[in-house]
Design a protein around this motif. Sequence first.
Motif, PDB file in Angstrom:
ATOM      1  N   HIS A 108      31.014 -34.490  16.100  1.00 45.56           N
ATOM      2  CA  HIS A 108      30.047 -35.582  15.944  1.00 45.56           C
ATOM      3  C   HIS A 108      30.559 -36.868  16.581  1.00 45.56           C
ATOM      4  O   HIS A 108      29.769 -37.680  17.073  1.00 45.56           O
ATOM      5  N   ALA A 109      31.894 -37.044  16.597  1.00 45.07           N
ATOM      6  CA  ALA A 109      32.446 -38.243  17.236  1.00 45.07           C
ATOM      7  C   ALA A 109      32.254 -38.172  18.753  1.00 45.07           C
ATOM      8  O   ALA A 109      31.886 -39.159  19.401  1.00 45.07           O
ATOM      9  N   VAL A 110      32.504 -36.995  19.317  1.00 39.25           N
ATOM     10  CA  VAL A 110      32.291 -36.827  20.761  1.00 39.25           C
ATOM     11  C   VAL A 110      30.802 -36.983  21.081  1.00 39.25           C
ATOM     12  O   VAL A 110      30.422 -37.622  22.069  1.00 39.25           O
ATOM     13  N   ASP A 111      29.940 -36.424  20.248  1.00 38.41           N
ATOM     14  CA  ASP A 111      28.495 -36.589  20.450  1.00 38.41           C
ATOM     15  C   ASP A 111      28.092 -38.060  20.403  1.00 38.41           C
ATOM     16  O   ASP A 111      27.272 -38.520  21.201  1.00 38.41           O
ATOM     17  N   MET A 112      28.659 -38.775  19.444  1.00 38.73           N
ATOM     18  CA  MET A 112      28.318 -40.194  19.324  1.00 38.73           C
ATOM     19  C   MET A 112      28.750 -40.953  20.584  1.00 38.73           C
ATOM     20  O   MET A 112      28.040 -41.847  21.069  1.00 38.73           O
ATOM     21  N   ALA A 113      29.925 -40.603  21.108  1.00 39.60           N
ATOM     22  CA  ALA A 113      30.398 -41.253  22.331  1.00 39.60           C
ATOM     23  C   ALA A 113      29.429 -40.962  23.486  1.00 39.60           C
ATOM     24  O   ALA A 113      29.096 -41.859  24.269  1.00 39.60           O
ATOM     25  N   LYS A 114      28.972 -39.711  23.581  1.00 36.91           N
ATOM     26  CA  LYS A 114      28.016 -39.363  24.642  1.00 36.91           C
ATOM     27  C   LYS A 114      26.722 -40.156  24.484  1.00 36.91           C
ATOM     28  O   LYS A 114      26.156 -40.663  25.454  1.00 36.91           O
ATOM     29  N   LEU A 115      26.254 -40.254  23.254  1.00 42.54           N
ATOM     30  CA  LEU A 115      25.005 -40.976  22.995  1.00 42.54           C
ATOM     31  C   LEU A 115      25.169 -42.462  23.316  1.00 42.54           C
ATOM     32  O   LEU A 115      24.313 -43.064  23.987  1.00 42.54           O
ATOM     33  N   ASP A 116      26.259 -43.058  22.851  1.00 39.60           N
ATOM     34  CA  ASP A 116      26.495 -44.482  23.114  1.00 39.60           C
ATOM     35  C   ASP A 116      26.551 -44.760  24.618  1.00 39.60           C
ATOM     36  O   ASP A 116      25.988 -45.739  25.102  1.00 39.60           O
ATOM     37  N   TRP A 117      27.265 -43.889  25.335  1.00 37.24           N
ATOM     38  CA  TRP A 117      27.413 -44.152  26.769  1.00 37.24           C
ATOM     39  C   TRP A 117      26.073 -43.956  27.499  1.00 37.24           C
ATOM     40  O   TRP A 117      25.746 -44.716  28.419  1.00 37.24           O
ATOM     41  N   ALA A 118      25.304 -42.991  27.070  1.00 37.21           N
ATOM     42  CA  ALA A 118      23.982 -42.785  27.685  1.00 37.21           C
ATOM     43  C   ALA A 118      23.096 -44.018  27.452  1.00 37.21           C
ATOM     44  O   ALA A 118      22.351 -44.437  28.345  1.00 37.21           O
ATOM     45  N   ILE A 119      23.205 -44.593  26.275  1.00 40.21           N
ATOM     46  CA  ILE A 119      22.437 -45.815  25.982  1.00 40.21           C
ATOM     47  C   ILE A 119      22.900 -46.951  26.894  1.00 40.21           C
ATOM     48  O   ILE A 119      22.096 -47.703  27.436  1.00 40.21           O
ATOM     49  N   THR A 120      24.207 -47.037  27.080  1.00 37.16           N
ATOM     50  CA  THR A 120      24.759 -48.064  27.975  1.00 37.16           C
ATOM     51  C   THR A 120      24.241 -47.882  29.401  1.00 37.16           C
ATOM     52  O   THR A 120      23.859 -48.848  30.064  1.00 37.16           O
ATOM     53  N   LEU A 121      24.205 -46.638  29.854  1.00 40.02           N
ATOM     54  CA  LEU A 121      23.718 -46.378  31.213  1.00 40.02           C
ATOM     55  C   LEU A 121      22.230 -46.696  31.342  1.00 40.02           C
ATOM     56  O   LEU A 121      21.787 -47.242  32.356  1.00 40.02           O
ATOM     57  N   ALA A 122      21.463 -46.349  30.319  1.00 41.76           N
ATOM     58  CA  ALA A 122      20.017 -46.587  30.383  1.00 41.76           C
ATOM     59  C   ALA A 122      19.716 -48.088  30.382  1.00 41.76           C
ATOM     60  O   ALA A 122      18.751 -48.535  31.015  1.00 41.76           O
ATOM     61  N   PHE A 123      20.540 -48.851  29.710  1.00 42.51           N
ATOM     62  CA  PHE A 123      20.311 -50.291  29.562  1.00 42.51           C
ATOM     63  C   PHE A 123      20.149 -50.995  30.910  1.00 42.51           C
ATOM     64  O   PHE A 123      19.246 -51.811  31.091  1.00 42.51           O
ATOM     65  N   ASP A 124      21.032 -50.666  31.853  1.00 41.59           N
ATOM     66  CA  ASP A 124      20.939 -51.369  33.139  1.00 41.59           C
ATOM     67  C   ASP A 124      20.763 -50.417  34.322  1.00 41.59           C
ATOM     68  O   ASP A 124      21.140 -50.738  35.448  1.00 41.59           O
ATOM     69  N   ALA A 125      20.167 -49.253  34.049  1.00 43.21           N
ATOM     70  CA  ALA A 125      19.851 -48.327  35.152  1.00 43.21           C
ATOM     71  C   ALA A 125      18.859 -48.986  36.093  1.00 43.21           C
ATOM     72  O   ALA A 125      18.165 -49.939  35.732  1.00 43.21           O
ATOM     73  N   VAL A 126      18.773 -48.449  37.280  1.00 44.02           N
ATOM     74  CA  VAL A 126      17.917 -49.046  38.309  1.00 44.02           C
ATOM     75  C   VAL A 126      16.457 -49.115  37.829  1.00 44.02           C
ATOM     76  O   VAL A 126      15.990 -48.246  37.099  1.00 44.02           O
ATOM     77  N   ASP A 127      15.792 -50.183  38.202  1.00 43.64           N
ATOM     78  CA  ASP A 127      14.391 -50.368  37.802  1.00 43.64           C
ATOM     79  C   ASP A 127      13.471 -49.450  38.603  1.00 43.64           C
ATOM     80  O   ASP A 127      13.744 -49.142  39.764  1.00 43.64           O
ATOM     81  N   ALA A 128      12.386 -49.031  37.981  1.00 41.85           N
ATOM     82  CA  ALA A 128      11.351 -48.263  38.686  1.00 41.85           C
ATOM     83  C   ALA A 128      10.050 -48.453  37.919  1.00 41.85           C
ATOM     84  O   ALA A 128      10.044 -48.444  36.686  1.00 41.85           O
ATOM     85  N   ALA A 129       8.967 -48.642  38.655  1.00 49.87           N
ATOM     86  CA  ALA A 129       7.675 -48.901  37.995  1.00 49.87           C
ATOM     87  C   ALA A 129       7.072 -47.596  37.490  1.00 49.87           C
ATOM     88  O   ALA A 129       6.918 -46.638  38.261  1.00 49.87           O
ATOM     89  N   PRO A 130       6.741 -47.519  36.206  1.00 48.54           N
ATOM     90  CA  PRO A 130       6.130 -46.283  35.682  1.00 48.54           C
ATOM     91  C   PRO A 130       4.685 -46.144  36.145  1.00 48.54           C
ATOM     92  O   PRO A 130       4.020 -47.136  36.440  1.00 48.54           O
ATOM     93  N   ILE A 131       4.224 -44.900  36.199  1.00 50.51           N
ATOM     94  CA  ILE A 131       2.807 -44.669  36.504  1.00 50.51           C
ATOM     95  C   ILE A 131       2.049 -44.594  35.174  1.00 50.51           C
ATOM     96  O   ILE A 131       2.646 -44.405  34.115  1.00 50.51           O
ATOM     97  N   ASP A 132       0.725 -44.753  35.254  1.00 52.15           N
ATOM     98  CA  ASP A 132      -0.073 -44.675  34.027  1.00 52.15           C
ATOM     99  C   ASP A 132      -1.102 -43.555  34.149  1.00 52.15           C
ATOM    100  O   ASP A 132      -1.150 -42.832  35.145  1.00 52.15           O
ATOM    101  N   GLU A 133      -1.928 -43.418  33.124  1.00 54.73           N
ATOM    102  CA  GLU A 133      -2.892 -42.303  33.092  1.00 54.73           C
ATOM    103  C   GLU A 133      -3.872 -42.364  34.250  1.00 54.73           C
ATOM    104  O   GLU A 133      -4.351 -41.332  34.731  1.00 54.73           O
TER     105      GLU A 133
END
Lengths: 272, 273
Positions: A108-133
């Motif tokens: 669970h500690a390793v999982d938490m580290a993976k989750l935390d780092w993924a959140i960090t990466l998502a925070f400032d990942a490259v911008d892209a405009a989403p499409i809508d319906e």
Amino acid sequence: MNLAILQRDLQHFILTGAPGVHALVRADTAQSAARRIAVYSHGYYSRLLEVLGKDYIGLAALLGEDAFETLGRQYIAAYPSIHYNARWVGQELPKFMAGIAAYRELPHAVDMAKLDWAITLAFDAVDAAPIDEGYFSQILPERWSELVFKFHPALQVFAISSNVLDMKRADERGEPMPPAEVLPAPQHVAVWRRDLRVFYRALPEDERSAICVAQNGADFGTLCEGLSRQHAEDAVGMRAAELLRTWLHEQWLIGCGVGACATQPSPFNSTK
Amino acid sequence: MSVHTLGFGLGARVEHYDDLLATTSEVEWLEILSENYLVPGGKPRHYLTRLREQFPMVMHGVSLSIGSTDPLNTNYLCALRDLAQNVEPEWISDHLCWTGVEGINLHDLMPLPYTEEALTHVVARVKQVQDYLQRPILLENVSSYIDYRCSQMSEWEFLNAVAEQADCFILLDVNNVYVSSRNHGFDPARYIEAINPQRVKQLHIAGHDDQGDLIVDTHDASVANAVWSLLKLTYQHCGMVATMIERDANVPPLATLLSELGTAREIAHQVCR
């Protein structure tokens, strides 16, 4: 003294705390020299520990202050910062933990580290405009099966083996974390960014495989074929539509098209 | 004093983003820490764009490592140049220091030995950087806790020589002058008065942690009285120069920093009117 040698030696003193720096710097006593160099040594570790603490909020809460600092110091010693930006100093921590026997006992500690780092990466990942319906409403019905999708760069999917999502949510609410549990089977998680905020959630298996298929460039027809192996024939269309609506809402999709070109206009109804 | 300067600014800090966007002319410009925005996207770049629409900006870096004997980091320079194309800053600054060797980054501003060898080395690298960025840069004097036995000149002589020989500018950190003067036992007024005023394009003021036998440059407190006095001396020596308050930790409400900025403005007006 040669500049390169001086810098190499001083850095060594800072990283290791080895004696002898008095030969390089002016100070009344060796103790005074050591005290001054300690400002830099302390600064190095405390600065990087602070970065790790911000990037691994869940892990720090899970391990507690002392254990997190011990882990941080071991990690920094094993992986000195090599990037110009301290923002990247923590990128190898999940891998480092996975390689330590004590942490293999704490999945669970390793999982938490993976989750935390993924959140960090998502925070400032490259911008892209989403499409809508509206984007889909323009597509000719006969071309739907050929559609391929382009996903937002912030979206990450990975597997965990523990109830770390519940633990993370509890911590974010300021509540005690529930006891760690190993899940009966690995669970996939999505982490993404929507309107500058980062989110995470568990993925049902059919959604996980649909994302995997779609991210690998397969078309909508292939995606539906995959769903048909997990759902009754008359439920496949409904489930596929539901997934697309979810992905649009979560801003995971930034384009779709036919074949290799996800922006090709040919699938669209020319009257629109 | 009629020389045009940017006036009085603050560092752009996350804690103040929304307040800054709502503020009026009390903050005349912003300094961004370049590394905070050398990321692909998300909230940092979003707010950078919005703040830039409202404020003139300067870019201040901590990773140039101009004095290191490692090769210049071309990845960093490339990212910095790209960011500058986006931000269109009034200028770009970094520190007269080294931050690591053998590929390691200490993420600290290590002082240089003030030797002829170091001077030649730094001047050559500043020229390379300026060629790459296609603009002169500003170098800031750092706070230091050590000085080297091998140094052959004073810090101010070294700083002036780098600026002159590399044809770059100086970001004079008045707090750093004070911190180093206490740590090394020199007269801070002598330092300020020795600096070539023609090369000084920006001033920093900040707070520090006085531990008695050592002062540590923490940027986590309000500006000390001794630093205000030195700021006055700096204006007397250099005239009006773009001035900003650096606060990186224990960040107070924006109003507190605006009040400090008001003090700096008052001192400047007393001296430079």
